[in-house]
Design an enzyme around this catalytic site. Structure first.
Site, PDB file in Angstrom:
ATOM      1  N   GLU A   1       3.194   9.025 -18.067  1.00  0.00           N
ATOM      2  CA  GLU A   1       3.722  10.393 -17.946  1.00  0.00           C
ATOM      3  C   GLU A   1       4.876  10.433 -16.938  1.00  0.00           C
ATOM      4  O   GLU A   1       5.886  11.122 -17.161  1.00  0.00           O
ATOM      5  CB  GLU A   1       2.610  11.354 -17.502  1.00  0.00           C
TER       6      GLU A   1
ATOM      7  N   ILE B   1      -5.651  -0.605  -3.658  1.00  0.00           N
ATOM      8  CA  ILE B   1      -4.648  -1.584  -3.224  1.00  0.00           C
ATOM      9  C   ILE B   1      -4.988  -2.990  -3.733  1.00  0.00           C
ATOM     10  O   ILE B   1      -6.001  -3.587  -3.335  1.00  0.00           O
ATOM     11  CB  ILE B   1      -4.483  -1.553  -1.686  1.00  0.00           C
TER      12      ILE B   1
ATOM     13  N   ALA C   1       0.841  -1.209   0.000  1.00  0.00           N
ATOM     14  CA  ALA C   1       0.000   0.000   0.000  1.00  0.00           C
ATOM     15  C   ALA C   1       0.868   1.248   0.000  1.00  0.00           C
ATOM     16  O   ALA C   1       1.476   1.596   1.021  1.00  0.00           O
ATOM     17  CB  ALA C   1      -0.937  -0.013   1.203  1.00  0.00           C
TER      18      ALA C   1
ATOM     19  N   GLN D   1      -4.482  -8.623 -48.243  1.00  0.00           N
ATOM     20  CA  GLN D   1      -3.179  -8.019 -47.937  1.00  0.00           C
ATOM     21  C   GLN D   1      -3.273  -7.018 -46.793  1.00  0.00           C
ATOM     22  O   GLN D   1      -2.398  -6.960 -45.927  1.00  0.00           O
ATOM     23  CB  GLN D   1      -2.614  -7.338 -49.190  1.00  0.00           C
TER      24      GLN D   1
ATOM     25  N   GLY E   1       2.042   1.180 -11.182  1.00  0.00           N
ATOM     26  CA  GLY E   1       3.502   1.123 -11.041  1.00  0.00           C
ATOM     27  C   GLY E   1       4.206   2.369 -11.562  1.00  0.00           C
ATOM     28  O   GLY E   1       5.412   2.338 -11.830  1.00  0.00           O
TER      29      GLY E   1
ATOM     30  N   ARG F   1     -12.125 -16.852 -40.202  1.00  0.00           N
ATOM     31  CA  ARG F   1     -13.273 -16.023 -40.557  1.00  0.00           C
ATOM     32  C   ARG F   1     -13.214 -15.630 -42.025  1.00  0.00           C
ATOM     33  O   ARG F   1     -12.215 -15.041 -42.487  1.00  0.00           O
ATOM     34  CB  ARG F   1     -13.246 -14.757 -39.691  1.00  0.00           C
TER      35      ARG F   1
ATOM     36  N   GLU G   1      -2.400   6.842  -2.081  1.00  0.00           N
ATOM     37  CA  GLU G   1      -3.390   7.417  -1.165  1.00  0.00           C
ATOM     38  C   GLU G   1      -4.454   8.162  -1.971  1.00  0.00           C
ATOM     39  O   GLU G   1      -4.218   8.502  -3.141  1.00  0.00           O
ATOM     40  CB  GLU G   1      -2.685   8.375  -0.202  1.00  0.00           C
ATOM     41  N   PRO G   2      -5.597   8.432  -1.354  1.00  0.00           N
ATOM     42  CA  PRO G   2      -6.661   9.120  -2.102  1.00  0.00           C
ATOM     43  C   PRO G   2      -6.203  10.458  -2.678  1.00  0.00           C
ATOM     44  O   PRO G   2      -6.662  10.868  -3.742  1.00  0.00           O
ATOM     45  CB  PRO G   2      -7.748   9.330  -1.045  1.00  0.00           C
TER      46      PRO G   2
ATOM     47  N   GLU H   1       8.600  -4.086 -10.373  1.00  0.00           N
ATOM     48  CA  GLU H   1       7.172  -3.944 -10.672  1.00  0.00           C
ATOM     49  C   GLU H   1       6.991  -3.429 -12.103  1.00  0.00           C
ATOM     50  O   GLU H   1       6.142  -3.916 -12.849  1.00  0.00           O
ATOM     51  CB  GLU H   1       6.529  -2.977  -9.665  1.00  0.00           C
TER      52      GLU H   1
HETATM   53  C1  LIG Z   1      -6.252  -1.581 -10.611  1.00  0.00           C
HETATM   54  C2  LIG Z   1      -5.228  -0.812  -9.858  1.00  0.00           C
HETATM   55  C3  LIG Z   1      -4.369  -1.473  -9.012  1.00  0.00           C
HETATM   56  C4  LIG Z   1      -3.433  -0.746  -8.242  1.00  0.00           C
HETATM   57  N1  LIG Z   1      -2.656  -1.407  -7.333  1.00  0.00           N
HETATM   58  C5  LIG Z   1      -1.925  -0.676  -6.454  1.00  0.00           C
HETATM   59  C6  LIG Z   1      -1.259  -1.310  -5.345  1.00  0.00           C
HETATM   60  O1  LIG Z   1      -1.312  -2.534  -5.178  1.00  0.00           O
HETATM   61  N2  LIG Z   1      -0.574  -0.530  -4.476  1.00  0.00           N
HETATM   62  C7  LIG Z   1      -0.494   0.822  -4.626  1.00  0.00           C
HETATM   63  O2  LIG Z   1       0.132   1.467  -3.798  1.00  0.00           O
HETATM   64  N3  LIG Z   1      -1.096   1.455  -5.670  1.00  0.00           N
HETATM   65  C8  LIG Z   1      -1.825   0.733  -6.571  1.00  0.00           C
HETATM   66  N4  LIG Z   1      -2.460   1.365  -7.608  1.00  0.00           N
HETATM   67  C9  LIG Z   1      -2.330   2.804  -7.756  1.00  0.00           C
HETATM   68  C10 LIG Z   1      -1.491   3.244  -8.949  1.00  0.00           C
HETATM   69  O3  LIG Z   1      -0.137   2.958  -8.713  1.00  0.00           O
HETATM   70  C11 LIG Z   1      -1.770   4.740  -9.136  1.00  0.00           C
HETATM   71  O4  LIG Z   1      -3.097   4.851  -9.641  1.00  0.00           O
HETATM   72  C12 LIG Z   1      -0.789   5.404 -10.067  1.00  0.00           C
HETATM   73  O5  LIG Z   1       0.497   5.455  -9.488  1.00  0.00           O
HETATM   74  C13 LIG Z   1      -1.207   6.844 -10.402  1.00  0.00           C
HETATM   75  O6  LIG Z   1      -1.534   7.561  -9.244  1.00  0.00           O
HETATM   76  P1  LIG Z   1      -2.931   8.342  -9.164  1.00  0.00           P
HETATM   77  O7  LIG Z   1      -4.013   7.405  -9.562  1.00  0.00           O
HETATM   78  O8  LIG Z   1      -3.043   8.946  -7.813  1.00  0.00           O
HETATM   79  O9  LIG Z   1      -2.842   9.464 -10.268  1.00  0.00           O
HETATM   80  P2  LIG Z   1      -2.251  10.938 -10.087  1.00  0.00           P
HETATM   81  O10 LIG Z   1      -0.921  10.879  -9.460  1.00  0.00           O
HETATM   82  O11 LIG Z   1      -3.280  11.794  -9.446  1.00  0.00           O
HETATM   83  O12 LIG Z   1      -2.087  11.373 -11.625  1.00  0.00           O
HETATM   84  C14 LIG Z   1      -3.227  11.708 -12.437  1.00  0.00           C
HETATM   85  C15 LIG Z   1      -2.744  11.959 -13.877  1.00  0.00           C
HETATM   86  O13 LIG Z   1      -1.810  13.036 -13.875  1.00  0.00           O
HETATM   87  C16 LIG Z   1      -0.599  12.634 -14.466  1.00  0.00           C
HETATM   88  N5  LIG Z   1       0.528  13.285 -13.778  1.00  0.00           N
HETATM   89  C17 LIG Z   1       0.794  13.258 -12.460  1.00  0.00           C
HETATM   90  N6  LIG Z   1       1.889  13.968 -12.196  1.00  0.00           N
HETATM   91  C18 LIG Z   1       2.347  14.450 -13.376  1.00  0.00           C
HETATM   92  C19 LIG Z   1       3.451  15.233 -13.767  1.00  0.00           C
HETATM   93  N7  LIG Z   1       4.358  15.665 -12.897  1.00  0.00           N
HETATM   94  N8  LIG Z   1       3.604  15.558 -15.095  1.00  0.00           N
HETATM   95  C20 LIG Z   1       2.708  15.129 -16.002  1.00  0.00           C
HETATM   96  N9  LIG Z   1       1.628  14.355 -15.690  1.00  0.00           N
HETATM   97  C21 LIG Z   1       1.456  14.017 -14.390  1.00  0.00           C
HETATM   98  C22 LIG Z   1      -0.540  11.134 -14.295  1.00  0.00           C
HETATM   99  O14 LIG Z   1       0.300  10.530 -15.262  1.00  0.00           O
HETATM  100  C23 LIG Z   1      -2.004  10.770 -14.485  1.00  0.00           C
HETATM  101  O15 LIG Z   1      -2.279  10.699 -15.865  1.00  0.00           O
HETATM  102  C24 LIG Z   1      -3.354   0.650  -8.396  1.00  0.00           C
HETATM  103  C25 LIG Z   1      -4.217   1.318  -9.293  1.00  0.00           C
HETATM  104  C26 LIG Z   1      -5.164   0.602  -9.982  1.00  0.00           C
HETATM  105  C27 LIG Z   1      -6.114   1.357 -10.872  1.00  0.00           C
END
Ligand SMILES: Cc1cc2nc3c(=O)[nH]c(=O)nc-3n(C[C@H](O)[C@H](O)[C@H](O)COP(=O)(O)OP(=O)(O)OC[C@H]3O[C@@H](n4cnc5c(N)ncnc54)[C@H](O)[C@@H]3O)c2cc1C
Length: 398
Positions: free
Chosen positions: A386, A177, A144, A298, A382, A287, A147-148, A261
């Protein structure tokens, strides 16, 4: 000969393929509907040595290096499994390596020459309590970090751990997570200074600890067989002995293990592309439209040729970077490029594979439909595409 095409690795490929054929394919659709894979699957995979691939025998693993882990990931998807299945069954690939490294071991060959066991506290106790049972398939772990308020900016983590005698008192929340619903313990990134200071530590938190609650099971576009959860911590008392390594070494440990990862996600991406090329090729042979098989046209043959080329080129590059990581080379930029190359190939190939299937490709009955949905996370999890570009730009000196 490919670097993953040695006699031992051909055996490992066979073992993986027969595991998927016998233990996964008859049930995968049910697990997708159930939203999780059964715990018994972990035990079954452990029994044949698959769960422990990439972890040293000294911590209960099956041995092997990063390339062996990549081979298993690749073969699971190419045998008809899915990246969602890998997320669910191999979550320990992200939950355990920090503990193994802190105890002086290595997983997947990743830390060789870069961390060294000596920098962190050797902690065999965590290995006995969490690593061994997880690799034996009797426990499930999660990692984990996110965070939100955000996931990309790891240093901005706001979940706090305040020291109180022999314990930390943890407050905060995590989201998205993987395996968070089923996990018995969670390797949790916490801030051991003021929130946003970037001073992070990793704590292993047992699900049974008072104040730790698992919130909603999150519903998703893809990865349906992989459970995903929100976690909440309210005054959760975690023994100091559950800290991985020294206090405030968490950020470094997280960054170092991101390489594994990201290469796993890159592998899932090119393997999904390869599988979709196979599915589309089979479909286009069978198909017929306007009196001829699709594959005789082609335009269709060239499209399949381009899809195949993209998937194979991505695979070759990911393998090259993985071999360099396993050899201990500091290739952070190349790992980011490998992830982006493989994800871009996958995105394009799954889209075209679905298109070639016509209306059937849009149905739940079509395997390609699942890959299309599952693939979308690979450029987000992971570290997003971006964020990979940011790393690459830094590597270019920009
Ligand atoms: C199905 C799933 C499984 C997951 N599993 C895990 C897990 O097991 N453990 C865990 O800890 N997390 C997990 N995650 C979280 C995942 O790692 C994050 O969603 C990811 O790192 C992006 O973070 P965020 O969603 O908060 O997006 P944000 O950080 O809010 O980013 C939002 C957008 O802004 C872009 N952005 C952000 N900063 C910049 C910048 N400086 N320049 C340009 N663009 C930028 C990002 O690329 C993205 O497009 C999981 C997510 C999903 C959907």
């Amino acid at each position: 000969m490919s670097i993953v095409d040695t006699p031992e690795r051909r055996q490992l490929r066979e073992l993986t393929r027969s595991f998927v054929t016998r233990e996964v394919l008859p049930h995968l659709a049910d697990w997708e509907r159930a939203g999780e894979v059964p715990r018994e699957l972990h035990a079954t995979a452990a029994k044949i040595g698959l769960l422990g691939i990439g972890f040293p025998e000294s911590v209960g693993g099956s041995g092997g290096d990063l390339l062996d882990s990549i081979l298993v990931t690749e073969e699971i998807i190419r045998s008809g499994g899915s990246s969602g299945l890998i997320a669910a069954l191999f979550t320990h690939g992200i939950a355990l390596p920090h503990m193994v490294a802190a105890a002086g071991g290595q997983s997947g060959g990743l830390l060789r020459g870069r961390l060294g066991g000596g920098q962190l506290r050797g902690d065999d106790d965590l290995v006995d309590r969490y690593v061994r049972p997880t690799l034996a398939g009797t426990m499930i772990g999660a990692l984990a970090i996110t965070e939100p308020d955000g996931g990309s900016d790891v240093a901005a983590i706001r979940t706090t751990a305040r020291r109180d005698g022999d314990h930390y008192v943890v407050n905060g929340s995590k989201t998205y997570i993987t395996s968070g619903v089923r996990a018995d313990f969670v390797t949790t990134a916490v801030c051991t200074d003021f929130p946003g200071s970037g001073e992070l530590s990793l704590l292993v938190i047992d699900k049974a600890t008072p104040g730790f609650t698992v919130g909603r099971r999150l519903e998703k576009l893809g990865w349906h067989c992989s459970d995903t959860a929100e976690l909440s911590f309210v005054d959760v008392r975690v023994p100091v002995t559950n800290r991985i390594g020294e206090e405030n070494t968490g950020f470094l440990a997280i960054m170092q293990h991101f390489a594994a990862e990201r290469l796993s996600l890159a592998t899932q991406a090119y393997a999904t592309a390869q599988r979709c090329v196979e599915l589309a090729t089979r479909w286009c042979r069978d198909r017929a439209t306007f009196g001829r098989p699709l594959a005789s046209r082609q335009l269709v043959r060239h499209r399949l040729a381009e899809m195949h080329t993209r998937a194979e080129a991505a695979r070759a590059y990911v393998h090259e970077v993985a071999a360099r990581v396993a050899a201990g080379e500091p290739v952070v930029t190349e790992v980011a490029m490998a992830k982006n190359v493989a994800v871009a190939a996958c995105d394009q190939v799954v889209d075209q594979a679905l298109q070639l299937h016509g209306g059937f490709g849009y149905l739940r009955d079509a395997e390609v439909e699942r890959h299309y949905r599952d693939a979308r996370i690979l450029g987000i999890g992971g570290g997003t595409t971006e964020i990979m570009n940011e790393i690459i730009a830094k590597g270019m000196g920009l």
